[in-house]
Design an enzyme around this catalytic site. Structure first.
Site, short mmCIF file in Angstrom:
data_model
loop_
_atom_site.label_atom_id
_atom_site.label_comp_id
_atom_site.label_asym_id
_atom_site.label_seq_id
_atom_site.Cartn_x
_atom_site.Cartn_y
_atom_site.Cartn_z
N ASP A 1 0.82 -1.21 0.00
CA ASP A 1 0.00 0.00 0.00
C ASP A 1 0.86 1.27 0.00
O ASP A 1 2.05 1.24 0.29
CB ASP A 1 -0.90 0.02 1.23
N ASP A 2 0.21 2.38 -0.30
CA ASP A 2 0.78 3.73 -0.20
C ASP A 2 1.87 4.00 -1.24
O ASP A 2 2.74 4.86 -1.03
CB ASP A 2 1.34 4.00 1.21
N HIS B 1 -7.78 3.97 1.25
CA HIS B 1 -6.75 4.31 2.23
C HIS B 1 -7.40 4.39 3.61
O HIS B 1 -8.44 5.03 3.78
CB HIS B 1 -6.14 5.66 1.84
#
Length: 377
Positions: free
Chosen positions: A86-87, A207
């Site tokens: 992620d991110d 998110h």
């Protein structure tokens, strides 16, 4: 279709990866790191990223270079596992750590923050290394992508920033968020994703798990359906409630995330949206990531998946959410308001180290786990 390497191709591959020594008196070329050798191997032998991810680079005694020893599918895997970093796009250091983790075989998929300060760099890296990529829709950190909402919006505070992980939830509970503006922002983020990558996302999640929240999930599902994005994330993790190492405040937050996720299933299903049989990642985040903890998670995933009807026939499917990377430097990166403590934490590099360690590959092999991406499901 898998790539089969014939003898002539194999010799070409070796020359590509490990050039012959220079003639006497000539300048020797720089030695490639294992990560760069893996990248060169990808360029020399294009094909599905999931197939190449099955290559294992092993080092023989005496310090000889690592060479790929397998390019075939695992025979009869028990679990098809998407490991999503992620991110992606948060900052250059997180980007580099995620790419290094992918090239080392530690992840098989990434999720892009299109409002991240290094989103374009991340998209370019994904293209260069053929990393399967999806959208990490962000409604809680940084600034909106939609230009109209940047001026004035129920989604932002007086500074123009999103309300934050808990602030977003509190504003939602108070009825202060306009769902039309949520839709505008999600559509703007899908559009930005296409502009950056050249294609629609292979999957789309939220998110800080905002996509499973009441009302938001309905808008989220509609946007996904309109764009024919097939896969999302449903964070319901087996073994969460019996996990002994999570502090009470995380247990409380994750229990609410789980409730919201369970309530979102019907909405996603009605819109033709799919998700893997099992979700993992809450109990193995940051300092809690270790090979024993991951082994526990994988075994619980197999047990939980086999209790139902696996979506891929006899093989259980699962997603493991991870956050590897090199820690952000202060004042560098973020989504518009600088990097947060989570991204600056050494726990990001800890995850990178665990996922890239040979013991992780050994665990996957031992448990008969086949890495793949959402586009392979």
């Amino acid at each position: 279709m898998l790539n089969f390497i014939f003898e002539s191709d194999f010799h070409e591959m070796l020359e590509t990866l490990f050039p012959p020594p220079p003639a006497e008196g000539a300048i020797a070329p720089p030695v490639l790191s294992e990560v760069r050798r893996a990248s060169r191997f990808r360029r020399a032998f294009p094909g599905r990223a999931a197939d190449r991810a099955r290559c294992r680079f092993v080092r023989v005694p005496g310090g000889a270079p690592a060479v790929p020893w397998e390019t075939r599918r695992m025979p009869q895997p028990r679990l098809l596992l998407v490991i999503t970093g992620d991110d992606f796009g948060y900052c250059s250091r997180r980007n580099q750590g995620i790419v290094d983790c992918f090239l080392a075989g530690g992840i098989s998929n990434v999720s892009l923050l299109v409002n991240g300060s290094a989103a374009k760099e991340a998209a370019d890296l994904a293209k260069r290394h053929e990393i399967p990529i999806g959208l990490h829709a962000n409604l809680s950190e940084g600034t909106p992508v939609c230009h109209i909402l940047q001026k004035s919006s129920s989604l932002t505070d007086h500074r123009g920033f999103f309300h934050g992980k808990m602030g977003f939830r509190q504003s939602l509970e108070r009825g202060q968020l306009c769902m039309k503006q949520v839709e505008m922002e999600l559509r703007a983020q899908v559009k930005r994703f296409v502009e950056l990558t050249g294609h629609l996302p292979n999957h789309m999640d939220g998110h800080q798990h905002v996509h499973v929240l009441p009302e938001v999930r309905d808008v989220f599902a509609q946007v996904m359906s309109d764009h024919r994005i097939r896969f999302t994330r449903v964070p319901v993790e087996p073994g969460l409630h019996s996990c002994q190492w999570l502090p009470e405040h995380l247990h409380t937050f994750y229990a609410q995330v789980e409730k919201d996720a369970l309530d979102s299933m019907a909405v996603f299903r009605q819109n033709g949206i799919r998700w893997p049989d099992v979700y993992l990642g809450l109990t193995t985040m940051g300092q809690n990531m270790s090979v024993p903890h991951l082994q526990r998670a994988l075994r619980l995933a197999l047990a939980a998946g086999q209790m139902g009807e696996p979506s891929s026939g006899a093989c259980v499917t699962a997603e493991l959410m991870v956050h590897p990377g090199y820690p952000s430097h202060p004042q560098e990166g973020g989504c518009g308001e600088g990097p947060d403590d989570f991204s600056q934490s050494l726990e990001r590099q800890h995850e990178l180290s665990v996922l890239s360690d040979p013991s992780m590959a050994a665990l996957l092999s031992q448990e008969k786990v086949q890495l793949c991406a959402f586009k392979d499901l």
